[in-house]
Structure formats: C-alpha cells, structure tokens
Design a protein around this motif. Structure first.
Motif, PDB file in Angstrom:
ATOM      1  N   PRO A 103       0.823  -1.200   0.000  1.00  0.00           N
ATOM      2  CA  PRO A 103       0.000   0.000   0.000  1.00  0.00           C
ATOM      3  C   PRO A 103       0.861   1.255   0.000  1.00  0.00           C
ATOM      4  O   PRO A 103       1.901   1.315   0.655  1.00  0.00           O
ATOM      5  CB  PRO A 103      -0.806  -0.119   1.291  1.00  0.00           C
ATOM      6  CG  PRO A 103      -0.095  -1.129   2.115  1.00  0.00           C
ATOM      7  CD  PRO A 103       0.684  -1.999   1.188  1.00  0.00           C
ATOM      8  N   ARG A 104       0.422   2.213  -0.763  1.00  0.00           N
ATOM      9  CA  ARG A 104       1.159   3.471  -0.830  1.00  0.00           C
ATOM     10  C   ARG A 104       0.768   4.343   0.347  1.00  0.00           C
ATOM     11  O   ARG A 104      -0.386   4.345   0.764  1.00  0.00           O
ATOM     12  CB  ARG A 104       0.839   4.200  -2.130  1.00  0.00           C
ATOM     13  CG  ARG A 104       1.322   3.448  -3.330  1.00  0.00           C
ATOM     14  CD  ARG A 104       1.037   4.216  -4.578  1.00  0.00           C
ATOM     15  NE  ARG A 104       1.504   3.486  -5.740  1.00  0.00           N
ATOM     16  CZ  ARG A 104       1.296   3.857  -6.970  1.00  0.00           C
ATOM     17  NH1 ARG A 104       0.610   4.954  -7.220  1.00  0.00           N
ATOM     18  NH2 ARG A 104       1.756   3.156  -7.980  1.00  0.00           N
ATOM     19  N   PRO A 105       1.704   5.111   0.860  1.00  0.00           N
ATOM     20  CA  PRO A 105       1.362   6.002   1.970  1.00  0.00           C
ATOM     21  C   PRO A 105       0.365   7.065   1.511  1.00  0.00           C
ATOM     22  O   PRO A 105       0.431   7.554   0.389  1.00  0.00           O
ATOM     23  CB  PRO A 105       2.696   6.634   2.369  1.00  0.00           C
ATOM     24  CG  PRO A 105       3.616   6.368   1.245  1.00  0.00           C
ATOM     25  CD  PRO A 105       3.085   5.199   0.476  1.00  0.00           C
ATOM     26  N   VAL A 106      -0.544   7.393   2.383  1.00  0.00           N
ATOM     27  CA  VAL A 106      -1.555   8.390   2.082  1.00  0.00           C
ATOM     28  C   VAL A 106      -0.941   9.765   2.313  1.00  0.00           C
ATOM     29  O   VAL A 106      -0.281  10.009   3.314  1.00  0.00           O
ATOM     30  CB  VAL A 106      -2.791   8.202   2.997  1.00  0.00           C
ATOM     31  CG1 VAL A 106      -3.815   9.274   2.740  1.00  0.00           C
ATOM     32  CG2 VAL A 106      -3.370   6.826   2.798  1.00  0.00           C
ATOM     33  N   ALA A 107      -1.160  10.660   1.360  1.00  0.00           N
ATOM     34  CA  ALA A 107      -0.629  12.008   1.489  1.00  0.00           C
ATOM     35  C   ALA A 107      -1.401  12.749   2.570  1.00  0.00           C
ATOM     36  O   ALA A 107      -2.622  12.676   2.648  1.00  0.00           O
ATOM     37  CB  ALA A 107      -0.734  12.746   0.166  1.00  0.00           C
ATOM     38  N   ILE A 108      -0.681  13.464   3.395  1.00  0.00           N
ATOM     39  CA  ILE A 108      -1.299  14.254   4.452  1.00  0.00           C
ATOM     40  C   ILE A 108      -1.552  15.650   3.901  1.00  0.00           C
ATOM     41  O   ILE A 108      -0.643  16.334   3.438  1.00  0.00           O
ATOM     42  CB  ILE A 108      -0.388  14.319   5.690  1.00  0.00           C
ATOM     43  CG1 ILE A 108      -0.165  12.907   6.222  1.00  0.00           C
ATOM     44  CG2 ILE A 108      -0.993  15.224   6.740  1.00  0.00           C
ATOM     45  CD1 ILE A 108       0.862  12.825   7.325  1.00  0.00           C
ATOM     46  N   VAL A 109      -2.807  16.061   3.946  1.00  0.00           N
ATOM     47  CA  VAL A 109      -3.176  17.381   3.446  1.00  0.00           C
ATOM     48  C   VAL A 109      -3.445  18.262   4.651  1.00  0.00           C
ATOM     49  O   VAL A 109      -4.249  17.937   5.515  1.00  0.00           O
ATOM     50  CB  VAL A 109      -4.447  17.304   2.563  1.00  0.00           C
ATOM     51  CG1 VAL A 109      -4.840  18.685   2.089  1.00  0.00           C
ATOM     52  CG2 VAL A 109      -4.213  16.363   1.410  1.00  0.00           C
ATOM     53  N   GLN A 110      -2.734  19.366   4.694  1.00  0.00           N
ATOM     54  CA  GLN A 110      -2.906  20.287   5.817  1.00  0.00           C
ATOM     55  C   GLN A 110      -3.667  21.509   5.341  1.00  0.00           C
ATOM     56  O   GLN A 110      -3.451  21.999   4.241  1.00  0.00           O
ATOM     57  CB  GLN A 110      -1.553  20.703   6.369  1.00  0.00           C
ATOM     58  CG  GLN A 110      -0.770  19.550   6.955  1.00  0.00           C
ATOM     59  CD  GLN A 110       0.589  19.999   7.464  1.00  0.00           C
ATOM     60  OE1 GLN A 110       0.992  21.126   7.231  1.00  0.00           O
ATOM     61  NE2 GLN A 110       1.276  19.122   8.149  1.00  0.00           N
ATOM     62  N   ASP A 111      -4.564  22.007   6.186  1.00  0.00           N
ATOM     63  CA  ASP A 111      -5.277  23.239   5.873  1.00  0.00           C
ATOM     64  C   ASP A 111      -4.376  24.406   6.257  1.00  0.00           C
ATOM     65  O   ASP A 111      -4.135  24.670   7.432  1.00  0.00           O
ATOM     66  CB  ASP A 111      -6.598  23.318   6.653  1.00  0.00           C
ATOM     67  CG  ASP A 111      -7.585  22.276   6.173  1.00  0.00           C
ATOM     68  OD1 ASP A 111      -7.508  21.908   4.988  1.00  0.00           O
ATOM     69  OD2 ASP A 111      -8.417  21.838   6.976  1.00  0.00           O
TER      70      ASP A 111
END
Length: 69
Positions: free
Chosen positions: A42-50
């Motif tokens: 599984p590929r790491p999930v990108a962390i999206v910051q506000d």
C-alpha cells in the motif's frame, strides 16, 4: 587440415550460446511474472494540511462565491 579435425563443430558453440541466452531469458521472465503476481504494497496516504492561501489563488470556498450574485 589437422586443426579442423580436432576443433569442435562450428555450430555447437552457437547452439550453446543460444541455449544459455534462452535460459537467461526464461529466468528473467519468471522473475517478472513473480513480481507481477505479488500485490503491491500500500502506498502512503498524502497528508493534506489546511493552511491559509497566501499565493493569491482561488480556494475552494472562494470559488463558490465567485459567481457574482
């Protein structure tokens, strides 16, 4: 002429090289098939910051109000 009688037939070295190349190709293809058969990790999930938009680009909330109503 005596040298020709002691040397192996000309075609045997070619056949030997071809057989070795076929074996190497088969090994390579089997390794590729094994690699395809294994599921991908599984590929790491990108962390999206506000973060506030300081670049002057439209954000999603601004685009909703851009209709001019």
């Amino acid at each position: 002429m005596a040298d020709m009688q002691n040397s192996p037939p000309r075609g045997s070295s070619r056949e030997q090289r071809l057989a070795e190349a076929l074996r190497a190709n088969l090994k390579r293809r089997k390794a590729q098939a094994r690699g395809r058969a294994e599921p991908e990790p599984p590929r790491p999930v990108a962390i999206v910051q506000d973060t506030p938009d300081t670049g002057g680009h439209d954000t999603a909330s601004q685009r909703g109000n851009a209709g001019g109503d």
